[in-house]
Motif scaffolding. Structure first.
Motif, PDB file in Angstrom:
ATOM      1  N   GLU A 169       0.828  -1.205   0.000  1.00 56.08           N
ATOM      2  CA  GLU A 169       0.000   0.000   0.000  1.00 56.08           C
ATOM      3  C   GLU A 169       0.861   1.252   0.000  1.00 56.08           C
ATOM      4  N   LYS A 170       0.472   2.189  -0.847  1.00 55.93           N
ATOM      5  CA  LYS A 170       1.207   3.441  -0.931  1.00 55.93           C
ATOM      6  C   LYS A 170       0.942   4.300   0.303  1.00 55.93           C
ATOM      7  N   GLN A 171       1.950   5.088   0.664  1.00 58.85           N
ATOM      8  CA  GLN A 171       1.816   5.983   1.801  1.00 58.85           C
ATOM      9  C   GLN A 171       1.183   7.304   1.356  1.00 58.85           C
ATOM     10  N   LEU A 172       0.445   7.893   2.251  1.00 62.92           N
ATOM     11  CA  LEU A 172      -0.190   9.162   1.954  1.00 62.92           C
ATOM     12  C   LEU A 172       0.875  10.241   1.815  1.00 62.92           C
ATOM     13  N   PRO A 173       0.899  10.969   0.686  1.00 62.65           N
ATOM     14  CA  PRO A 173       1.895  12.039   0.517  1.00 62.65           C
ATOM     15  C   PRO A 173       1.743  13.115   1.590  1.00 62.65           C
ATOM     16  N   LYS A 174       2.839  13.809   1.870  1.00 68.31           N
ATOM     17  CA  LYS A 174       2.815  14.870   2.858  1.00 68.31           C
ATOM     18  C   LYS A 174       1.923  16.016   2.360  1.00 68.31           C
ATOM     19  N   ASP A 175       1.075  16.528   3.247  1.00 67.15           N
ATOM     20  CA  ASP A 175       0.145  17.614   2.915  1.00 67.15           C
ATOM     21  C   ASP A 175      -0.694  17.272   1.690  1.00 67.15           C
ATOM     22  N   GLY A 183      -4.702  10.555  -1.152  1.00 67.69           N
ATOM     23  CA  GLY A 183      -4.342  11.914  -1.503  1.00 67.69           C
ATOM     24  C   GLY A 183      -3.328  11.995  -2.619  1.00 67.69           C
ATOM     25  N   LEU A 184      -3.292  13.163  -3.240  1.00 69.41           N
ATOM     26  CA  LEU A 184      -2.334  13.472  -4.288  1.00 69.41           C
ATOM     27  C   LEU A 184      -1.302  14.454  -3.742  1.00 69.41           C
ATOM     28  N   ALA A 185      -0.061  14.313  -4.193  1.00 66.93           N
ATOM     29  CA  ALA A 185       0.993  15.230  -3.757  1.00 66.93           C
ATOM     30  C   ALA A 185       0.663  16.645  -4.221  1.00 66.93           C
ATOM     31  N   PRO A 186       0.706  17.627  -3.345  1.00 73.05           N
ATOM     32  CA  PRO A 186       0.344  18.995  -3.731  1.00 73.05           C
ATOM     33  C   PRO A 186       1.288  19.592  -4.771  1.00 73.05           C
ATOM     34  N   THR A 187       2.498  19.076  -4.859  1.00 76.48           N
ATOM     35  CA  THR A 187       3.452  19.604  -5.840  1.00 76.48           C
ATOM     36  C   THR A 187       2.982  19.375  -7.271  1.00 76.48           C
ATOM     37  N   LEU A 188       2.102  18.403  -7.472  1.00 76.47           N
ATOM     38  CA  LEU A 188       1.561  18.171  -8.810  1.00 76.47           C
ATOM     39  C   LEU A 188       0.841  19.412  -9.330  1.00 76.47           C
ATOM     40  N   PHE A 189       0.203  20.132  -8.438  1.00 83.36           N
ATOM     41  CA  PHE A 189      -0.649  21.249  -8.837  1.00 83.36           C
ATOM     42  C   PHE A 189       0.057  22.600  -8.774  1.00 83.36           C
ATOM     43  N   THR A 190       1.258  22.623  -8.182  1.00 84.39           N
ATOM     44  CA  THR A 190       1.975  23.891  -8.049  1.00 84.39           C
ATOM     45  C   THR A 190       3.160  24.005  -8.999  1.00 84.39           C
ATOM     46  N   ASP A 191       3.398  22.975  -9.779  1.00 81.40           N
ATOM     47  CA  ASP A 191       4.474  23.014 -10.776  1.00 81.40           C
ATOM     48  C   ASP A 191       4.157  24.117 -11.800  1.00 81.40           C
ATOM     49  N   ARG A 192       5.040  25.126 -11.893  1.00 83.48           N
ATOM     50  CA  ARG A 192       4.765  26.265 -12.769  1.00 83.48           C
ATOM     51  C   ARG A 192       4.923  25.921 -14.243  1.00 83.48           C
TER      52      ARG A 192
END
Length: 358
Positions: free
Chosen positions: A284-290, A326-335
């Protein structure tokens, strides 16, 4: 897309009238660059349609055979109800226990779309308004439904003044015969005052027909039918069977605790529980931070039955029988290549996800 990022804060401040069910949230100083959202719990909107037949006994029923040679009468007033159909529509309602924060940094162009109640609908793309539940629909009086007293429009003062039911029945029967004679004279063209054109003739014949039907109903009785729908909201919580409402052939829709009706039961059978995603090794995958939370829904078979008959039987997805990941928040903040996501407003699951091309 850069232009889109620029104008969205303005849209959030002045939402158009056509998008009142949704709103766009952007990270600003006033909200400390944090976007709050909720996930849905799956509810069911159950709309049940029935036919109601009302029988109205005529006040002069016992004289029908004597004056009209007709013994096919409605002797007693009453109602008869028949279930016609059941329609089930799932919808998402905010889960009060699922409130999350998406923390961003100053200058972030990431935005989320939510419903008015805060339910997460999208990230980095315009939200679509979700379907909402409906309040219970109560039966509405039908316009023009018969009362059994329509014949009173066609009687004279002598009829009203009479205290004898037998005399009233005789006078009403005589009126019916006069109306029938007038109808025959018009159709044969032998009436003293014939209409001047076909339209006037049609109006006169229709009037005579209405009079005869109203006065005849005072002897034989009358019936009318109407279609009535009730809508119930149900939120499944676990396996089991419950009484959604009760239904009577003589009273129609009844409350669950009204034993005048037979139970209409809804059965929930969880067929598959949502599971956390696994990696290549099956771990099982771990929940990404934030992490940006979403739901992996489970499945349940929903069955609605009445009097030994299955009215509805279908397998549906439910957020409450799933798990939250959850999804890693960095996916959505990549400029350079930010990710967008669209979520199912009914289950909270991912409906679509992809990369925005600059």
């Amino acid at each position: 897309m850069k232009a889109l990022f620029f104008i969205l804060p303005l849209l959030a401040m002045a939402a158009p009238a056509g998008a009142q069910q949704t709103k766009v949230l952007t990270a600003e100083k006033h909200n400390e660059y944090g976007l709050v959202y909720s996930l849905p719990i799956t509810a069911l909107q159950v709309t049940v349609t029935a036919e109601k037949e009302t029988r109205i006994a005529g006040p002069y029923a016992k004289y029908a055979k004597k004056y009209l040679a007709n013994d096919r009468i409605i002797a007693e007033s009453g109602e008869e109800w028949t279930l016609l159909s059941v329609d089930v529509k799932p919808y998402g309602a905010v889960d009060p226990d699922s409130r999350y924060l998406m923390q961003l940094k100053a200058g972030a162009t990431t935005f989320i779309g939510v419903a008015q109640d805060g339910m997460l609908l999208s990230i980095n793309c315009e939200p679509e308004a979700p379907a909402t539940d409906k309040t219970r629909e109560l039966p509405q009086p039908s316009q023009g439904r018969p009362t059994g007293k329509e014949y009173l429009k066609y009687v004279d003062e002598d009829f009203i003044a009479s205290q004898s039911t037998a005399k009233q029945a005789q006078m009403l029967a005589e009126n019916i015969m006069e109306v029938r004679d007038a109808h025959i004279s018009l159709t044969r063209g032998t009436a003293d005052n014939m209409p001047t054109d076909g339209r006037q003739l049609e109006l006169m014949l229709n009037s005579l027909r209405d009079q005869e039907e109203a006065m005849t109903a005072a002897f034989t009785g009358s019936t009318y039918t109407e279609t009535i729908s009730h809508t119930y909201t149900y939120v499944p919580e676990e396996d089991g069977t419950e009484i959604l409402f009760r239904f009577s052939d003589f009273k129609g829709f009844c409350a669950p605790n009204d034993y005048a009706g037979a139970p209409v039961q809804i059965r929930v059978n969880i067929t598959a529980e949502g599971a956390l995603p696994v990696d290549e090794k099956g771990v099982e995958k771990q929940l990404p931070k934030d992490a940006v939370r979403y739901c992996i829904p489970g499945d349940a078979q929903i069955t609605i039955a009445y009097d030994g008959e299955t009215l509805y039987n279908r397998e549906l997805e439910f957020s409450q029988f799933g798990v939250v990941f959850g999804l890693a928040p960095t996916l959505f903040t990549d400029r350079k290549a930010p990710t967008y996501a669209i979520f199912n407003p009914i289950t909270g699951g991912i409906k679509e996800i992809g990369t925005i091309q600059q």
